[in-house]
Design a protein around this motif. Sequence first.
Motif, short mmCIF file in Angstrom:
data_model
loop_
_atom_site.label_atom_id
_atom_site.label_comp_id
_atom_site.label_asym_id
_atom_site.label_seq_id
_atom_site.Cartn_x
_atom_site.Cartn_y
_atom_site.Cartn_z
N ASN A 26 -11.90 -4.25 -8.98
CA ASN A 26 -10.49 -4.10 -9.36
C ASN A 26 -9.86 -2.86 -8.72
OD1 ASN A 26 -10.10 -6.39 -10.92
ND2 ASN A 26 -10.92 -5.42 -12.77
N ILE A 27 -10.66 -1.78 -8.62
CA ILE A 27 -10.15 -0.57 -7.98
C ILE A 27 -9.82 -0.84 -6.52
CG2 ILE A 27 -10.78 1.76 -7.21
CD1 ILE A 27 -12.46 2.00 -9.80
N VAL A 28 -10.71 -1.56 -5.84
CA VAL A 28 -10.47 -1.90 -4.43
C VAL A 28 -9.23 -2.76 -4.30
CG1 VAL A 28 -11.36 -3.13 -2.44
CG2 VAL A 28 -12.89 -1.66 -3.77
N TRP A 29 -9.11 -3.79 -5.16
CA TRP A 29 -7.94 -4.66 -5.07
C TRP A 29 -6.64 -3.92 -5.38
CZ3 TRP A 29 -6.88 -8.75 -2.61
CH2 TRP A 29 -7.82 -9.74 -2.33
N LEU A 33 -3.69 -3.81 -2.67
CA LEU A 33 -2.39 -4.43 -2.92
C LEU A 33 -1.25 -3.42 -3.01
CD1 LEU A 33 -3.45 -7.21 -5.46
CD2 LEU A 33 -2.90 -7.47 -3.03
N SER A 34 -1.61 -2.14 -3.07
CA SER A 34 -0.56 -1.10 -3.07
C SER A 34 0.00 -0.86 -1.67
CB SER A 34 -1.11 0.21 -3.62
OG SER A 34 -2.07 0.77 -2.72
N GLN A 35 -0.65 -1.46 -0.65
CA GLN A 35 -0.20 -1.29 0.73
C GLN A 35 0.97 -2.24 1.02
OE1 GLN A 35 -1.78 1.21 2.64
NE2 GLN A 35 -2.51 1.51 0.55
N ASN A 36 1.80 -1.86 1.96
CA ASN A 36 2.94 -2.70 2.33
C ASN A 36 2.49 -4.03 2.95
OD1 ASN A 36 4.84 -0.84 1.46
ND2 ASN A 36 4.83 0.26 3.41
N LEU A 79 -8.92 8.86 5.69
CA LEU A 79 -8.41 7.48 5.61
C LEU A 79 -9.04 6.84 4.38
CD1 LEU A 79 -8.72 6.56 9.40
CD2 LEU A 79 -6.66 7.27 8.16
N TRP A 80 -8.45 7.16 3.22
CA TRP A 80 -9.12 6.88 1.96
C TRP A 80 -9.27 5.40 1.65
CZ3 TRP A 80 -11.50 11.02 1.63
CH2 TRP A 80 -10.90 12.26 1.80
N LEU A 81 -8.28 4.58 1.97
CA LEU A 81 -8.40 3.15 1.68
C LEU A 81 -9.49 2.51 2.55
CD1 LEU A 81 -7.58 0.66 0.19
CD2 LEU A 81 -5.62 0.39 1.73
N PHE A 111 -8.13 8.17 -5.48
CA PHE A 111 -7.37 7.07 -6.05
C PHE A 111 -7.15 7.25 -7.55
CE2 PHE A 111 -8.69 5.14 -2.05
CZ PHE A 111 -7.54 4.48 -1.68
N GLY A 112 -7.39 8.45 -8.04
CA GLY A 112 -7.11 8.75 -9.43
C GLY A 112 -8.13 8.23 -10.41
N LYS A 113 -9.31 7.83 -9.94
CA LYS A 113 -10.34 7.28 -10.81
C LYS A 113 -11.33 8.38 -11.19
CE LYS A 113 -8.29 3.40 -10.42
NZ LYS A 113 -7.50 2.89 -11.56
#
Length: 553
Positions: A26-29, A33-36, A79-81, A111-113
């Motif tokens: 879920n963290i990965v998704w 999905l936060s990307q344009n 390049l965190w993602l 990513f705030g986790k």
Amino acid sequence: MERRQLVSIPPFEKRIPEDVYNNLENIVWDALLSQNNPEEFFAPFEFPFENLQKIAESDNEEYKENIRAMADDVWSQNLWLSALLIYYILLHITTFLPTDFYKFAYVLAKFGKENEAIALVDVYQNLSTNKKTTYHALANFYYCALDIPEKAIEYFEKFIELDNTNALAYNSIGHLYADINEPDSLEKQLYYFKKAYELAPNDPNFVKSLLTVYEKLHDTEKVKEFYPKLMELAHTPRHALNYGLYEFSWGNIQKGCKFFQERFELENYPVGYPKDILTISNKWNYIDDISDKILLIHYEEGFGDSIMYGRFLPLIKQYAKEVVLVLQDKLINLFKNSSITSDGIKIFDNIQEALQYVGNKPYLHMPLMDLPYPLGVDSCFIPYDKKYLNNSKIVELGTKSYKIGIAYSGDISANYGGRDIELKEFYSLAKITGVQLYSFQVGEAAKALNDVPSDINIIDLGKSFDDFLDTANALASMDLFVTTDNVLLNLAGALGVKTFGIFNKYPNYRWFDLSGNDVVWYKSVKPFQCVTENDWSEVMKRVITDVEVEVSH
């Protein structure tokens, strides 16, 4: 792009805590999905997801190491993602190294986790065998990834117990204590910054760190010692600007102005100066003969600065064929009404009209606040310290009371604080027998007049002012003006109005000597300075004592 199961096989790496692993997809998704354009971003990573089972079972360790190298590479580039996706792949095909846990934890923190990140970094700590390296890594993790300064300090201090020669670690602890800003923070900052400096005395970053603490402590002697060293090691426009202001505050106006000139190399300086129109190539260097040229002088900073430095205009006229002045519009009538600041000087309220007047004639430009430098002005010689601006008339107020004007706030957009006080501090003045108070405050701060108690009589003059000539006319009607450090203090001083100026313990750099009966720049302004920072009640008691003496005369 819709969510779908990314991985259908269990993790190869079994030491990932189960609750953390269950959250990872879920963290990965969520990150993806936060990307344009998530489809475009995801495309390069499709191949490992489709073949993870085969890759995990393969003996091709080189291929797995290539994926680890790819993860390390994007991690080092922030390049965190990309790092999140690749480490997620990696944990399904091979055993993690201790550093993999650390780097994956760092990514999750970005990513705030926080909980998942701390869980993984705890695994890293348990697996790592080099305590010194581990403590340093954990300190950086809590400092840079999670921004938990207390934990970062804990691990940095464990690190320096094992390595007391690392100047950067001491410097980092000092900055962490600055972030915490506890009551004893300055003492701790000083200790750690001094240790860093002792280990690496020629590192400009450590000199600047130590200097910053001395600035906060208002340790003038140490600031005087360390600023020249910083300038020797790292002479930057920002450092030059700050050093120039310090030299000015110590009464060294020429030296201060010399360094102050480097503000032109900074993006946002000088404030209010049209550098896009008046380019550096056409700026006077204060050396060349300009007797055959027009000198175009443009204001910068605030109204008070224009008033303070306006005194130099009659002196600069002798250097140029003609002087053209661009001034804030609310000062135009005031300067034109005063012969010292207007005789032989063309005054405009915008640069376009000034340049239209100049036309094709040769000219050079300079900022108003540089005027002391080419004139050789220093603290031992301040010209026109008695009066150089004139009012056009006196406002008749129809009272025989002792008339005291007041101002308690400066421009809220100005670049320094600690000078404004609350209106209620002036209430005691209104209670002195025979005194009538008049407020000269305008703008947002004038709203405080709406909350004045019914037994306090303060007449609002500020609401009638259209420009500073109106203000000057009203000031000329006062028996005394009592004000904080703002434009009206400068205006009253330039008009020669008897003024009590109220200053904080650590005033703005312009006021280099408040120890005498005047502020040096203006003979008619008597300084009243806080003994303790922001203790306005105590300083107002002294003001009231002197006002009572004035009224009794």
